[in-house]
Write a protein that holds these residues in place. Structure first.
Motif, PDB file in Angstrom:
ATOM      1  N   THR A 102      16.072  -2.027  -4.978  1.00  0.00           N
ATOM      2  CA  THR A 102      16.028  -3.472  -5.188  1.00  0.00           C
ATOM      3  C   THR A 102      15.196  -4.188  -4.135  1.00  0.00           C
ATOM      4  O   THR A 102      14.289  -4.968  -4.463  1.00  0.00           O
ATOM      5  N   PHE A 103      15.489  -3.931  -2.861  1.00  0.00           N
ATOM      6  CA  PHE A 103      14.879  -4.684  -1.761  1.00  0.00           C
ATOM      7  C   PHE A 103      13.744  -3.944  -1.070  1.00  0.00           C
ATOM      8  O   PHE A 103      13.089  -4.494  -0.187  1.00  0.00           O
ATOM      9  N   GLY A 104      13.468  -2.712  -1.481  1.00  0.00           N
ATOM     10  CA  GLY A 104      12.458  -1.911  -0.818  1.00  0.00           C
ATOM     11  C   GLY A 104      13.106  -0.995   0.213  1.00  0.00           C
ATOM     12  O   GLY A 104      14.211  -1.250   0.690  1.00  0.00           O
ATOM     13  N   ARG A 105      12.406   0.073   0.577  1.00  0.00           N
ATOM     14  CA  ARG A 105      12.977   1.062   1.495  1.00  0.00           C
ATOM     15  C   ARG A 105      13.391   0.432   2.816  1.00  0.00           C
ATOM     16  O   ARG A 105      14.460   0.726   3.354  1.00  0.00           O
ATOM     17  N   HIS A 106      12.550  -0.442   3.366  1.00  0.00           N
ATOM     18  CA  HIS A 106      12.875  -1.094   4.638  1.00  0.00           C
ATOM     19  C   HIS A 106      13.613  -2.416   4.418  1.00  0.00           C
ATOM     20  O   HIS A 106      14.422  -2.827   5.253  1.00  0.00           O
ATOM     21  N   GLY A 107      13.344  -3.074   3.318  1.00  0.00           N
ATOM     22  CA  GLY A 107      14.030  -4.329   3.024  1.00  0.00           C
ATOM     23  C   GLY A 107      15.517  -4.139   2.827  1.00  0.00           C
ATOM     24  O   GLY A 107      16.323  -5.048   3.101  1.00  0.00           O
ATOM     25  N   LEU A 394      14.175   6.939  -4.008  1.00  0.00           N
ATOM     26  CA  LEU A 394      14.908   6.206  -2.972  1.00  0.00           C
ATOM     27  C   LEU A 394      14.747   6.847  -1.603  1.00  0.00           C
ATOM     28  O   LEU A 394      14.940   6.191  -0.572  1.00  0.00           O
ATOM     29  N   TYR A 395      14.367   8.118  -1.570  1.00  0.00           N
ATOM     30  CA  TYR A 395      14.283   8.867  -0.313  1.00  0.00           C
ATOM     31  C   TYR A 395      12.840   9.164   0.098  1.00  0.00           C
ATOM     32  O   TYR A 395      12.609   9.750   1.144  1.00  0.00           O
ATOM     33  N   ARG A 396      11.871   8.733  -0.720  1.00  0.00           N
ATOM     34  CA  ARG A 396      10.468   9.030  -0.429  1.00  0.00           C
ATOM     35  C   ARG A 396       9.782   7.836   0.219  1.00  0.00           C
ATOM     36  O   ARG A 396       9.957   6.694  -0.212  1.00  0.00           O
ATOM     37  N   GLU A 397       9.002   8.111   1.241  1.00  0.00           N
ATOM     38  CA  GLU A 397       8.206   7.052   1.870  1.00  0.00           C
ATOM     39  C   GLU A 397       7.097   6.586   0.938  1.00  0.00           C
ATOM     40  O   GLU A 397       6.703   5.424   0.941  1.00  0.00           O
ATOM     41  N   ASP A 398       6.549   7.512   0.133  1.00  0.00           N
ATOM     42  CA  ASP A 398       5.422   7.200  -0.761  1.00  0.00           C
ATOM     43  C   ASP A 398       5.899   7.050  -2.207  1.00  0.00           C
ATOM     44  O   ASP A 398       5.304   7.612  -3.125  1.00  0.00           O
ATOM     45  N   SER A 399       6.962   6.299  -2.400  1.00  0.00           N
ATOM     46  CA  SER A 399       7.525   6.159  -3.740  1.00  0.00           C
ATOM     47  C   SER A 399       6.692   5.278  -4.653  1.00  0.00           C
ATOM     48  O   SER A 399       6.910   5.227  -5.851  1.00  0.00           O
ATOM     49  N   GLY A 400       5.729   4.576  -4.078  1.00  0.00           N
ATOM     50  CA  GLY A 400       4.920   3.656  -4.868  1.00  0.00           C
ATOM     51  C   GLY A 400       5.493   2.255  -4.907  1.00  0.00           C
ATOM     52  O   GLY A 400       4.843   1.316  -5.380  1.00  0.00           O
ATOM     53  N   GLU A 401       6.707   2.079  -4.427  1.00  0.00           N
ATOM     54  CA  GLU A 401       7.344   0.765  -4.360  1.00  0.00           C
ATOM     55  C   GLU A 401       7.069   0.138  -2.992  1.00  0.00           C
ATOM     56  O   GLU A 401       6.903   0.842  -1.995  1.00  0.00           O
ATOM     57  N   PRO A 402       7.004  -1.193  -2.908  1.00  0.00           N
ATOM     58  CA  PRO A 402       6.768  -1.847  -1.618  1.00  0.00           C
ATOM     59  C   PRO A 402       7.918  -1.592  -0.649  1.00  0.00           C
ATOM     60  O   PRO A 402       9.068  -1.482  -1.062  1.00  0.00           O
TER      61      PRO A 402
END
Length: 474
Positions: A102-107, A394-402
């Motif tokens: 929803t909020f992004g890996r870091h968000g 959800l666990y990938r840095e390069d998931s393609g999501e911001p």
């Protein structure tokens, strides 16, 4: 011990839970809907519920009006809770980690930090509230103890709940499974005794209110123990339903988890309202001592069970929230650290009751962030991802999501502002301008849901569609 044995449900259910925030593997998903019911029933068979039920009468509502608000409001809040439990069951992932979609890996760290801090705070608050209640009941029964007794009882309660949380889900499940039915029996006996002695004024208020005052009281009760009660548990839901056996009917999971919160909450709140409507007042120690007399001892044990059953969930979910933020450590180590912080908070509360009371009032404002957070998460999960997010991403840095999903974070922020503006809390700063303008009403949960959910539908779904079109063009 083979995976097949574990999966079949014949293994020792109190084994150590070594899982962190990774998806629960198939052999670890052996929980049943009934076990989920006991977990949530245990967390809600707590004295705070009958105190909040008495609050309706104290605010000026009749017993009948209080019962209607509590029963109807919880239908909405607990239905939302049951729906959120489907997220954990479908994905095998804890609730805060699902926020990465929803909020992004870091968000996702933003709600993760908030949840971790609040869960730790709740451990201290819950233990302090019940400890104060225990000491009050003992005093009314003729047993007087000083600060040493208070620290001893508090230490025993904290040690028990921390030990169970360290062991993790399977120990929590076993504790609730075997202790909650006993507390239900005790509570049923106490209810019969209480109702036999109670003579409530069903349709007469303790102090009559005008139409405006009655609306204010209804909305405050809806937030405290009505709609808001079920919503307040949403950040915890997936942490436990992720252990439900894959293939279990979603309708059964929904009903079991929703009922686990609904039945004890409405039951105890109704009991509190009836006792308060009989002239027993709203002070919990007085309610117990006057109503049950020497039979207050079994109720005392029930009261001491309450914080343990609730705080083991707080400590366990706190550790998962911290791990979601990015802390790299074993879950049990994070739980131990959270327990140490909660113990320090408890000591501060014991030494300064006035500060503890003020902090408790602040904690009652949690719907300001939970309701908009829940709206954004629900729209993202059930609409944007159609109920089936990509778990591996959800666990990938390069998931393609911001890394930071700005539409979701903006919607959450503005939703919090909207919720605060229509909150009429116990702390003056938590009384928003809209609440003061509209007859001191409290619809914080509704404002947060509508604004945050509506904005994310407009901003988030549009942004997703733009990224899809760009991807297709490339």
């Amino acid at each position: 011990m083979s995976a097949e044995t574990i999966a079949s449900g014949h293994a020792e259910t109190a084994r150590f839970d070594a899982h962190g925030i990774e998806p629960i593997p198939e052999h670890g998903r052996d929980a049943t809907p009934l076990e989920q019911f006991w977990i949530w029933a245990g967390a809600n068979i707590a004295p705070i519920n009958w105190v909040l039920g008495a609050l309706g009468v104290t605010l000026g509502l009749t017993v009948v009006e209080t019962l209607i608000v509590v029963a109807a409001g919880n239908l909405i809040g607990c239905a939302a809770f049951g729906l959120f439990n489907l997220m954990g069951q479908r994905t095998g992932v804890n609730q805060m980690l699902l926020g990465r979609a929803t909020f992004g890996r870091h968000g996702a760290a933003v709600p993760g930090v908030i949840q971790g801090l609040l869960a730790t705070g709740w451990v201290g608050v819950n233990t302090w509230v019940v400890l104060d209640l225990v000491m009050g009941i003992l005093a009314r029964l003729g047993v007087h103890g000083g600060s040493g007794t208070k620290y001893l009882i508090g230490g025993l309660i904290m040690a028990a709940q921390l030990g169970l949380a360290l062991l993790g889900f399977y120990a929590i499940r076993t504790f609730e499974k075997y202790t909650v039915p006993l507390t239900v029996v005790v509570m049923a006996v106490m209810t019969v005794l209480a109702l036999a002695r109670a003579h409530p004024h069903w349709s007469t208020a303790t102090h009559p209110l005008g139409d405006g005052g009655k609306v204010t009281a209804v909305t405050q009760l809806l937030t405290a123990i009505g709609v808001g009660w079920g919503i307040s548990w949403l950040p915890y839901s997936g942490d436990y339903s992720r252990f439900v056996r894959r293939g279990t009917g979603e309708r059964t999971v929904f009903l079991a988890t929703a009922a686990g919160v609904y039945l004890p909450s409405v039951w105890l709140a109704a009991l509190g309202a009836v006792l308060a409507g009989s002239g027993g007042g709203s002070d919990p120690a007085d309610l117990v001592a006057r109503t049950f007399g020497v039979m207050a001892i079994p109720v005392l044990l029930l009261i001491m069970h309450g914080p343990i059953a609730t705080n083991i969930l707080n400590l366990y979910s706190c550790s998962l929230a911290v791990l979601t933020v990015g802390v790299r450590a074993a879950r049990w180590k994070v739980t131990l650290f959270a327990g140490a912080i909660a113990s320090a908070v408890l000591v501060v509360f014991i030494r300064s009751d006035s500060f503890a009371g003020a902090f408790d009032n602040w904690m009652s404002s949690i719907l300001v962030w939970i309701s908009p957070w829940a709206a954004v998460v629900a729209v993202d999960f059930f609409v944007r991802h159609r109920g089936r997010p990509d778990v591996a991403a959800l666990y990938r840095e390069d998931s393609g999501e911001p890394a930071f999903n700005r539409p979701a974070l903006v919607s959450l922020g503005l939703g919090i502002v909207a919720a605060w503006s229509w909150q009429y809390g116990l702390v003056p700063v938590m009384r928003g301008p809209l609440a003061r303008l509209l007859a001191h009403t409290d619809f914080s949960w509704l404002a947060g849901i509508v604004v945050a959910g509506g904005l994310y539908c407009a901003l988030g779904l549009r942004a997703t569609e733009r990224r899809r079109l760009v991807s297709e063009e490339l």
